[in-house]
Design a protein around this motif. Structure first.
Motif, PDB file in Angstrom:
ATOM      1  N   SER A   1       2.241  31.191  46.542  1.00  0.00           N
ATOM      2  CA  SER A   1       0.888  31.741  46.537  1.00  0.00           C
ATOM      3  C   SER A   1       0.054  31.135  45.414  1.00  0.00           C
ATOM      4  N   LEU A   2       0.621  31.065  44.207  1.00  0.00           N
ATOM      5  CA  LEU A   2      -0.103  30.490  43.078  1.00  0.00           C
ATOM      6  C   LEU A   2      -0.408  29.015  43.311  1.00  0.00           C
TER       7      LEU A   2
ATOM      8  N   PHE B   1      -3.122  28.607  46.030  1.00  0.00           N
ATOM      9  CA  PHE B   1      -4.399  29.111  45.550  1.00  0.00           C
ATOM     10  C   PHE B   1      -5.047  28.112  44.598  1.00  0.00           C
TER      11      PHE B   1
ATOM     12  N   SER C   1      -8.344  25.846  45.455  1.00  0.00           N
ATOM     13  CA  SER C   1      -9.474  26.136  44.568  1.00  0.00           C
ATOM     14  C   SER C   1      -9.978  24.871  43.893  1.00  0.00           C
TER      15      SER C   1
ATOM     16  N   LEU D   1      -8.953  32.445  39.311  1.00  0.00           N
ATOM     17  CA  LEU D   1      -7.591  32.801  38.884  1.00  0.00           C
ATOM     18  C   LEU D   1      -7.511  34.271  38.455  1.00  0.00           C
TER      19      LEU D   1
ATOM     20  N   TRP E   1      -7.242  36.326  41.466  1.00  0.00           N
ATOM     21  CA  TRP E   1      -5.890  36.258  42.041  1.00  0.00           C
ATOM     22  C   TRP E   1      -4.900  37.058  41.209  1.00  0.00           C
TER      23      TRP E   1
ATOM     24  N   SER F   1      -1.159  42.080  45.962  1.00  0.00           N
ATOM     25  CA  SER F   1      -0.419  41.375  44.920  1.00  0.00           C
ATOM     26  C   SER F   1       0.643  40.473  45.529  1.00  0.00           C
ATOM     27  N   ALA F   2       0.913  39.340  44.840  1.00  0.00           N
ATOM     28  CA  ALA F   2       1.951  38.420  45.314  1.00  0.00           C
ATOM     29  C   ALA F   2       3.345  38.980  45.107  1.00  0.00           C
TER      30      ALA F   2
END
Length: 418
Positions: free
Chosen positions: A7-8, A11, A15, A142, A145, A178-179
């Motif tokens: 996910s991070l 993202f 982005s 960020l 996220w 949330s991840a």
């Protein structure tokens, strides 16, 4: 964890792409003034070419300042040659990004060259402001996220703090975005199960306290009625009943410690006076020689009742297993710690078994068994109470041929400042 990293990664990846594309478009249309500058210069060149075609190049007053070349003096690209024949102005750049204009006059052979011209430098402030805005947007994304992740971590912190302080009415509000939402739900479910087990243990302790004491009281009453018939047998049974009562008291005392920390009040305690009081109490019932060397006015932060229980258990342990003498020493070391040493001249404890004696219900051998009293909970209680006070206990050989129990505790914060 894999979901979190994926996910991070995606993202940040998308982005950066989005911000780069947006930045390039904005810089090209608003930040970078080179296109409008070239457009203006090209229009000036077109106007000059029209003037030269109208008045003739020989009649132009500034003819000597013009750079005039023949069209065949330059190796043109086909598209450049076609642009010149179509009355277009050709722009070229050198290695230093300087630009120059080439214009073909009406005779189709004369080329007027203007330049080279250095481009107008962009403002450094504008350039770095633009970069700052781009990175700020990335940081904001960020934060968006990370916000659900941060909320879940705060929830986990609250849950663990509630469990640590014995609060069993746990409420959770997990975030769906949330991840680590799945991990959070599992941990919170585990926390609720742990709270339920702690509640059941508390209820069990209360039930044992009542349900076991009642039949023991009836048994003691029945034994008292039977005493005239068989005194020796009844006396042995009475000893067993007393031992069961002592065991129940020790077990309940140890179990209640699980719920005592949240109710424990702390203050500055004169540990020297606390040790002296426990030594005086032991002297009244002991037939052993007790010697001590205590540094005066040694203060610690903690609960005097539980710290006294630590000293009492260590002195009782030395009283049970020592043969003739007990030695107590209290001092401060160089690491802002106080050290209490309780030594006896008993059989000692083998080095490989010293860690075991701090576990509940541990008795090592016949020399340290229930015949001498105790059920293996005294040192376990010492360890638990010291853990509440950021202290520890360990065992070494005594110089009087027995065991030495060392206790380490942080000194008072007030004394540290002094």
């Amino acid at each position: 964890m894999l979901r979190l990293l994926a996910s991070l990664y995606f993202f940040v990846f998308f982005s950066i792409i989005a911000i780069n594309q947006s930045s390039e478009y904005i810089w090209k249309n608003w930040g970078n003034q080179a296109p409008s500058e070239l457009g203006y210069a090209k229009q000036v060149a077109v106007n000059l070419r029209d003037v030269l075609n109208t008045v003739g190049i020989d009649n132009y007053p500034e003819k000597n300042n013009l750079n005039i070349i023949h069209i065949n003096d330059v190796a043109w690209f086909p598209e450049q040659r076609a642009a010149l024949n179509n009355d277009d102005v050709v722009i070229s750049f050198d290695s230093n990004d300087n630009y120059q204009f080439f214009m073909l006059l009406n005779d189709k052979s004369t080329i007027v060259k203007l330049g080279p011209f250095a481009p107008k430098p962009n403002s450094i402030l504008t350039k770095y402001t633009f970069k700052l805005v781009s990175f700020s947007i990335l940081a904001l994304l960020l934060i968006l996220w990370l916000r659900p992740l941060w909320r879940d971590l705060e929830q986990l912190k609250i849950v663990t703090e509630q469990l640590a302080t014995g609060k069993l009415d746990i409420e959770t509000k997990p975030s769906r975005f949330s991840a680590i939402s799945t991990l959070t739900q599992h941990i919170q479910r585990l926390a609720l199960q742990t709270a339920s087990l702690m509640q059941n243990q508390k209820q069990l302790v209360n039930a044992v306290s009542h349900e076991l004491r009642t039949p023991l009281a009836r048994l003691k009453f029945a034994l008292a009625m039977l005493a005239p018939k068989d005194p020796q047998q009844v006396q042995a049974m009475n000893q067993d009943v007393v031992e069961m009562e002592l065991l129940i008291d020790e077990m309940l005392s140890y179990a209640r410690l699980e719920f005592s920390e949240r109710e424990m009040t702390r203050k500055e305690v004169n540990f020297s006076e606390l040790v002296q009081a426990q030594i005086a109490k032991t002297n009244t019932s002991s037939n052993k020689q007790i010697s001590h060397h205590l540094e005066p006015n040694v203060f610690v932060d903690g609960n005097d009742h539980y710290l006294a229980r630590v000293i009492q258990n260590l002195l009782q342990n030395a009283e049970k297993y020592g043969e003739q003498q007990i030695m107590i020493e209290l001092k401060k070391d160089n690491n802002d710690k106080i050290i209490l040493i309780v030594s006896d001249d008993g059989p000692g404890i083998p080095e490989e078994k010293r860690d075991c004696v701090f576990s509940p219900f541990t008795r090592l051998d016949s020399s340290r068994s229930k015949e001498t009293g105790g059920f293996g909970l005294g040192l376990a209680i010492v360890t638990k109470i010291l853990g509440w006070h950021n202290g520890k206990c360990w065992i070494t050989d005594s110089h009087i041929k027995g065991a030495s129990f060392h206790v380490s505790l942080p000194i008072s914060e007030r004394l540290k400042l002094n």
